[in-house]
Design a protein around this motif. Structure first.
Motif, PDB file in Angstrom:
ATOM      1  N   UNK A   1      12.140   4.549   6.292  1.00 47.01           N
ATOM      2  CA  UNK A   1      11.707   4.100   4.892  1.00 47.01           C
ATOM      3  C   UNK A   1      12.142   2.642   4.577  1.00 47.01           C
ATOM      4  N   UNK A   2      13.520   2.344   5.084  1.00 50.35           N
ATOM      5  CA  UNK A   2      14.066   0.931   4.753  1.00 50.35           C
ATOM      6  C   UNK A   2      13.312  -0.075   5.741  1.00 50.35           C
ATOM      7  N   UNK A   3      12.847   0.445   6.810  1.00 47.66           N
ATOM      8  CA  UNK A   3      12.033  -0.511   7.816  1.00 47.66           C
ATOM      9  C   UNK A   3      10.466  -0.964   7.029  1.00 47.66           C
ATOM     10  N   UNK A   4       9.997   0.150   6.402  1.00 41.29           N
ATOM     11  CA  UNK A   4       8.771   0.009   5.641  1.00 41.29           C
ATOM     12  C   UNK A   4       8.843  -1.124   4.565  1.00 41.29           C
ATOM     13  N   UNK A   5       9.999  -1.213   3.696  1.00 40.83           N
ATOM     14  CA  UNK A   5      10.370  -2.221   2.638  1.00 40.83           C
ATOM     15  C   UNK A   5      10.523  -3.376   3.356  1.00 40.83           C
ATOM     16  N   UNK A   6      11.606  -3.552   4.421  1.00 47.49           N
ATOM     17  CA  UNK A   6      12.111  -4.712   5.055  1.00 47.49           C
ATOM     18  C   UNK A   6      10.988  -5.340   5.599  1.00 47.49           C
ATOM     19  N   UNK A   7       9.980  -4.770   6.093  1.00 47.64           N
ATOM     20  CA  UNK A   7       8.736  -5.593   6.715  1.00 47.64           C
ATOM     21  C   UNK A   7       7.482  -5.142   6.166  1.00 47.64           C
ATOM     22  N   UNK A   8       7.544  -5.172   4.863  1.00 50.83           N
ATOM     23  CA  UNK A   8       6.252  -4.981   4.092  1.00 50.83           C
ATOM     24  C   UNK A   8       5.153  -5.993   4.324  1.00 50.83           C
ATOM     25  N   UNK A   9       5.703  -7.261   4.371  1.00 49.60           N
ATOM     26  CA  UNK A   9       4.633  -8.228   4.681  1.00 49.60           C
ATOM     27  C   UNK A   9       3.815  -8.076   5.845  1.00 49.60           C
ATOM     28  N   UNK A  10       4.565  -7.692   6.770  1.00 46.10           N
ATOM     29  CA  UNK A  10       3.978  -7.514   8.177  1.00 46.10           C
ATOM     30  C   UNK A  10       3.265  -6.045   8.483  1.00 46.10           C
ATOM     31  N   UNK A  11       3.496  -5.150   7.592  1.00 48.06           N
ATOM     32  CA  UNK A  11       2.953  -4.013   7.751  1.00 48.06           C
ATOM     33  C   UNK A  11       1.637  -3.784   7.022  1.00 48.06           C
ATOM     34  N   UNK A  12       1.636  -4.655   5.839  1.00 46.50           N
ATOM     35  CA  UNK A  12       0.497  -4.498   4.856  1.00 46.50           C
ATOM     36  C   UNK A  12      -0.923  -4.642   5.483  1.00 46.50           C
ATOM     37  N   UNK A  13      -1.008  -5.120   6.471  1.00 45.53           N
ATOM     38  CA  UNK A  13      -2.487  -5.052   7.152  1.00 45.53           C
ATOM     39  C   UNK A  13      -2.758  -3.832   7.990  1.00 45.53           C
ATOM     40  N   UNK A  14      -1.603  -2.795   8.119  1.00 43.11           N
ATOM     41  CA  UNK A  14      -1.692  -1.685   8.878  1.00 43.11           C
ATOM     42  C   UNK A  14      -1.897  -0.512   7.907  1.00 43.11           C
ATOM     43  N   UNK A  15      -0.985  -0.274   7.127  1.00 45.43           N
ATOM     44  CA  UNK A  15      -0.637   0.779   6.177  1.00 45.43           C
ATOM     45  C   UNK A  15      -0.357   0.083   4.725  1.00 45.43           C
ATOM     46  N   UNK A  16      -0.132   1.099   4.200  1.00 47.81           N
ATOM     47  CA  UNK A  16       0.510   0.730   2.727  1.00 47.81           C
ATOM     48  C   UNK A  16       2.072   0.713   2.885  1.00 47.81           C
ATOM     49  N   UNK A  17       2.763  -0.119   2.892  1.00 46.43           N
ATOM     50  CA  UNK A  17       4.341   0.017   3.326  1.00 46.43           C
ATOM     51  C   UNK A  17       5.084   0.445   2.355  1.00 46.43           C
ATOM     52  N   UNK A  18       4.555   0.138   0.720  1.00 46.64           N
ATOM     53  CA  UNK A  18       5.492   0.775  -0.292  1.00 46.64           C
ATOM     54  C   UNK A  18       5.151   2.258  -0.505  1.00 46.64           C
ATOM     55  N   UNK A  19       4.038   2.578  -0.310  1.00 50.06           N
ATOM     56  CA  UNK A  19       3.637   4.034  -0.601  1.00 50.06           C
ATOM     57  C   UNK A  19       4.270   4.843   0.520  1.00 50.06           C
ATOM     58  N   UNK A  20       4.258   4.402   1.812  1.00 41.54           N
ATOM     59  CA  UNK A  20       4.823   5.153   3.014  1.00 41.54           C
ATOM     60  C   UNK A  20       6.294   5.125   2.792  1.00 41.54           C
ATOM     61  N   UNK A  21       6.886   3.913   2.588  1.00 43.35           N
ATOM     62  CA  UNK A  21       8.107   3.738   2.361  1.00 43.35           C
ATOM     63  C   UNK A  21       8.878   4.687   1.380  1.00 43.35           C
ATOM     64  N   UNK A  22       8.223   4.730   0.221  1.00 41.99           N
ATOM     65  CA  UNK A  22       8.831   5.629  -0.890  1.00 41.99           C
ATOM     66  C   UNK A  22       8.548   6.996  -0.746  1.00 41.99           C
ATOM     67  N   UNK A  23       7.485   7.398  -0.031  1.00 42.39           N
ATOM     68  CA  UNK A  23       7.421   8.806   0.514  1.00 42.39           C
ATOM     69  C   UNK A  23       8.167   9.235   1.381  1.00 42.39           C
ATOM     70  N   UNK A  24       8.736   8.230   2.289  1.00 43.66           N
ATOM     71  CA  UNK A  24       9.699   8.845   3.364  1.00 43.66           C
ATOM     72  C   UNK A  24      11.233   8.924   2.576  1.00 43.66           C
ATOM     73  N   UNK A  25      11.410   8.361   1.494  1.00 38.65           N
ATOM     74  CA  UNK A  25      12.652   8.421   0.755  1.00 38.65           C
ATOM     75  C   UNK A  25      12.635   9.871   0.104  1.00 38.65           C
ATOM     76  N   UNK A  26      11.430  10.236  -0.441  1.00 34.40           N
ATOM     77  CA  UNK A  26      11.093  11.452  -0.825  1.00 34.40           C
ATOM     78  C   UNK A  26      11.419  12.615   0.110  1.00 34.40           C
ATOM     79  N   UNK A  27      11.005  12.485   1.316  1.00 33.02           N
ATOM     80  CA  UNK A  27      11.009  13.283   2.246  1.00 33.02           C
ATOM     81  C   UNK A  27      12.627  13.467   2.728  1.00 33.02           C
ATOM     82  N   UNK A  28      13.159  12.546   2.860  1.00 31.88           N
ATOM     83  CA  UNK A  28      14.614  12.264   3.426  1.00 31.88           C
ATOM     84  C   UNK A  28      15.407  13.130   2.401  1.00 31.88           C
ATOM     85  N   UNK A  29      15.218  13.202   1.104  1.00 29.34           N
ATOM     86  CA  UNK A  29      15.874  13.382   0.210  1.00 29.34           C
ATOM     87  C   UNK A  29      16.357  14.910   0.227  1.00 29.34           C
TER      88      UNK A  29
END
Length: 507
Positions: free
Chosen positions: A104-132
């Motif tokens: 999850x942290x990796x998605x938020x940290x590298x959001x600019x680089x990952x934006x062209x591959x997937x939605x890093x904010x949606x994926x990152x926040x969802x991973x936070x939700x799964x981890x909880x």
């Protein structure tokens, strides 16, 4: 022995710390949302004419969808996490949770680089939700690390979960008042400390196998007896059988039965004398609800009105809670017709949400201990309807504030009462499956909040009244239906109920 006790104290302390920083942080979305808007997340979806920094409908819907999906995933995960915990133990569950937080942290940290591959904010926040759920549910078994203090430990863990939403509030205060350069990527770089801490604890001091399963913890919490229906080690039984003479008599019978031949090869174990006594007391104390479906299979319980009527109420209750968390600012702006007052209410809500569970937990415990189940449910239903009504009143800061105060107290009250109802009605053997399924279905249904949000933005031109009125009506209908069903079932039971005999056996 002293070292072992110290180690168990350390285990509980570490679990409370990581629950505080990770278990339920996704529910602090209302505090994080202004930062995401300020950072320009999804602003590319807006018309250029809207200008920089202004929130448009498309951006608002996309941001709210992040929370809708994460709230859904968190509840869905309750069922598979329980199974993984039972099969592989708390250490594996905790390590999985730690790994998900890293991702999850990796998605938020590298959001600019990952934006062209997937939605890093949606994926990152969802991973936070799964981890909880992985890091939170794996801690439940610690409640039996000190059996006589299991209730206190559960309260500490639950309080840490409820307070974890404050993390994004603290971040927002730092971002808006002192550190404007603390961008989302930098914040989550610092947040990497949390998964590292969890991983280090799991590999060193945390137990590899559970002290007890979730089902056994539920039994201890409700009955005060272990999974075999015996007194917990070191417990004199004074808490569950106040009368000294009666307690000693029952314990004496219990000790005599310990000398009888082992019957563990039977399909189901023989109930202990203490268990029979306690369950009879609980049956009377709950108003005739305790044990109503005990002994039945999970499939039989799920087909019962006791399950699906509670499920219908829970679907609407959870939807209302999470829908409000995602849209509190826009709802209050319309109702109060004042952006400054709406911002003030939003800030108050951000502060009260993490405090709600901590403040209300002792009172919830007292209510459950001294009120029968139907009365407790009636209080829950009445509070739920009152919150909905307060959310319909326009141009009143006071009534909307009262509604918010009730909501933050109602949220932990709702979760606790539904869990308590599940354990008393369905029993402890199937608790994990039945309660997990209920949470899972509620989580899936929670995705409909995205549709409600879309209707509010488009069909109703930002007016939250129609959606809120519909939810209040559904809450009223399902509350009355469940109340009348339970009341009818209680009235059908024999009025001359008596304790089961000491030699009662489960067949």
């Amino acid at each position: 022995m002293a070292t072992t006790k110290t180690l168990r104290y350390a285990q509980v302390a570490c679990a409370c710390v990581w629950c505080l920083f990770s278990a339920g942080i996704v529910f602090g979305f209302a505090a994080l949302k202004p930062i995401l808007i300020s950072e320009g997340v999804y602003h590319e979806l807006c018309d250029p004419k809207d200008g920089d920094g202004l929130l448009c409908t498309a951006q608002d819907l996309k941001l709210n969808f992040i929370f809708a999906l994460s709230a859904t995933v968190t509840n869905i995960m309750a069922l598979p996490v329980g199974k993984i915990l039972d099969m592989y133990g708390p250490r594996v569950s905790g390590i999985i949770g730690s790994g998900l937080l890293f991702l999850a942290c990796g998605n938020f940290i590298s959001a600019k680089h990952l934006a062209s591959i997937w939605d890093p904010y949606l994926v990152g926040y969802t991973l936070l939700a799964i981890a909880g759920p992985f890091v939170f549910i794996s801690c439940f078994q610690l409640a039996n690390s000190f059996p006589q203090k299991s209730g206190t430990i559960l309260a500490l863990l639950t309080g840490s979960f409820d307070s974890s939403s404050a993390l994004f509030l603290i971040y927002r205060l730092l971002y808006q008042n002192w550190y404007p350069n603390l961008h989302v990527s930098r914040f989550f770089t610092l947040y990497l400390i949390v998964p590292l801490f969890i991983l280090a604890c799991q590999l060193t001091i945390m137990p590899h196998s559970s002290y007890k399963t979730v089902n056994h913890i539920a039994k201890i919490a409700v009955e005060g007896l272990d999974e075999n229906g015996r007194l917990i080690e070191g417990d004199t039984g004074s808490g569950i059988i106040p009368d000294e003479q009666e307690r000693q008599s029952l314990i004496a019978i219990e000790n005599e039965e310990d000398t009888l031949p082992d019957t563990s090869t039977r399909p189901q174990r023989r109930k202990s004398v203490l268990e029979t006594y306690v369950e009879d007391k609980l049956q009377k104390k709950s108003g005739g609800i305790f044990g109503v479906l005990h002994g039945k299979s999970a499939s039989e319980q799920i087909k019962s009105p006791w399950f699906y009527l509670m499920l219908l109420f829970a679907l609407v209750a959870m939807l209302r809670i999470n829908y409000f968390i995602a849209t509190v600012r826009t709802q209050e702006e319309y109702l109060l017709n004042d952006a400054a007052l709406a911002l003030k209410l939003n800030s108050i809500f951000d502060m009260l949400l993490p405090l709600g569970g901590v403040v209300s937990i002792p009172f919830i415990g007292l209510l459950l201990d001294h009120t029968d189940t139907l009365s407790t449910l009636t209080i829950l239903f009445t509070t739920s309807i009152a919150i909905g009504i307060f959310g319909l009143i326009p141009n009143s800061f006071t009534w909307n504030l009262i509604g918010i105060v009730l909501l933050v107290v109602y949220r932990p009250f709702y979760y606790t009462v539904v869990s308590d109802y599940s354990s008393k009605v369905f029993g402890f053997d199937t608790f994990g499956t039945v309660y997990g399924l209920l949470s899972c279905i509620c989580g899936i249904f929670n995705m409909s909040q995205n549709l409600l949000d879309k209707w509010t933005h488009t069909t109703f031109d930002m007016n939250p009244f129609p959606i809120n009125l519909m939810l209040v009506i559904l809450t009223l209908f399902f509350s009355l239906t469940l109340t009348f069903y339970i009341r009818s079932q209680i009235l059908r039971k024999p009025k001359n109920g008596r304790a089961l005999p000491p030699n009662y056996q489960t067949i």
